[in-house]
Structures are given as C-alpha cells and as structure tokens.
Design a protein around this motif. Structure first.
Motif, PDB file in Angstrom:
ATOM      1  N   GLU A  21     100.551  55.716  89.355  1.00 29.48           N
ATOM      2  CA  GLU A  21     101.040  54.610  90.191  1.00 29.48           C
ATOM      3  C   GLU A  21     102.553  54.501  90.134  1.00 29.48           C
ATOM      4  N   TYR A  22     103.123  54.718  88.965  1.00 35.65           N
ATOM      5  CA  TYR A  22     104.576  54.659  88.832  1.00 35.65           C
ATOM      6  C   TYR A  22     105.230  55.753  89.677  1.00 35.65           C
ATOM      7  N   LYS A  24     103.975  57.263  92.322  1.00 34.00           N
ATOM      8  CA  LYS A  24     103.774  56.971  93.751  1.00 34.00           C
ATOM      9  C   LYS A  24     104.727  55.901  94.257  1.00 34.00           C
ATOM     10  N   ASN A  25     104.996  54.907  93.431  1.00 36.42           N
ATOM     11  CA  ASN A  25     105.779  53.759  93.881  1.00 36.42           C
ATOM     12  C   ASN A  25     107.275  53.858  93.587  1.00 36.42           C
ATOM     13  N   HIS A  26     107.675  54.645  92.602  1.00 34.63           N
ATOM     14  CA  HIS A  26     109.074  54.648  92.195  1.00 34.63           C
ATOM     15  C   HIS A  26     109.735  56.024  92.226  1.00 34.63           C
ATOM     16  N   LYS A  27     108.940  57.062  92.225  1.00 36.47           N
ATOM     17  CA  LYS A  27     109.497  58.420  92.223  1.00 36.47           C
ATOM     18  C   LYS A  27     108.735  59.263  93.237  1.00 36.47           C
ATOM     19  N   LYS A  28     108.821  58.855  94.482  1.00 40.47           N
ATOM     20  CA  LYS A  28     108.039  59.492  95.541  1.00 40.47           C
ATOM     21  C   LYS A  28     108.322  60.981  95.676  1.00 40.47           C
ATOM     22  N   TYR A  31     106.631  62.837  92.893  1.00 37.21           N
ATOM     23  CA  TYR A  31     105.191  62.781  93.156  1.00 37.21           C
ATOM     24  C   TYR A  31     104.802  63.818  94.211  1.00 37.21           C
TER      25      TYR A  31
END
Length: 102
Positions: A21-22, A24-28, A31
């Motif tokens: 989740e981190y 996906k949301n902060h290091k696209k 990811y």
C-alpha cells in the motif's frame, strides 16, 4: 522459478500488505517498475519476512531489558496488558520506519 511465482505458497502478512500500500500510494514509479519487472511479489514477501523477524527480535530484546513479572498477569491484568501493548507499539513503530516507510 519465474519471478512472478516467487514463493507462491507464502501467505503475505500485515507488513507485506502495508509495504504494498505504501508503494502504491507514495512511490508509484517504484511500484510500477517492480510490477513490470515482475519483482513486486518477491519484494513484498521479503519485506514481510524481514519485518516479522525484526519485530520478534525487538520484542524479545525489549522483554529482556524491561522484564514484566508474570505474576502481574494474574494480579493486575490491565497493567500487564498496558505494558505489553506499550512494548508492542514501540517495536512496531521501529519496524514500520525501517521496512515499510522507506
């Protein structure tokens, strides 16, 4: 073994999902690169395993340095629970900073 089949039988736990989740949301970008290279599952599984090991090690060390009398569990379970929860939250914060939010 193919990259995407990395430890297919391993059941990803709490820390693996938090890392996913981190990302996906902060290091696209990171990811997407791991997803495209088919290394995302390996990264998530390894992060989950390392975080669990670190959590267990730190809890053991915390209890060695700050022992809680087992009689306290029987005589005052609320204080015992509060102390254990405090240790757990302290250790978990360390694990999150070292393995999840990097």
């Amino acid at each position: 073994m193919e990259k995407e089949d990395y430890e297919n039988d391993y059941s990803i736990g709490k820390y693996g999902y938090l890392r996913l989740e981190y990302l996906k949301n902060h290091k696209k970008a990171e990811y997407i690169i791991m997803f495209m290279n088919k290394t995302l599952r390996k990264h998530i599984v390894e992060t989950d395993k390392q975080a669990k090991r670190k959590f267990n090690l730190l809890m053991k060390q915390m209890l060695e340095k700050n022992p809680i009398d087992e009689n306290l569990k029987n005589t005052d379970p609320l204080i015992w629970t509060g102390l254990m929860n405090n240790y757990k939250h302290t250790v978990e914060e360390i694990v999150l900073q070292e393995f999840i939010f990097v």
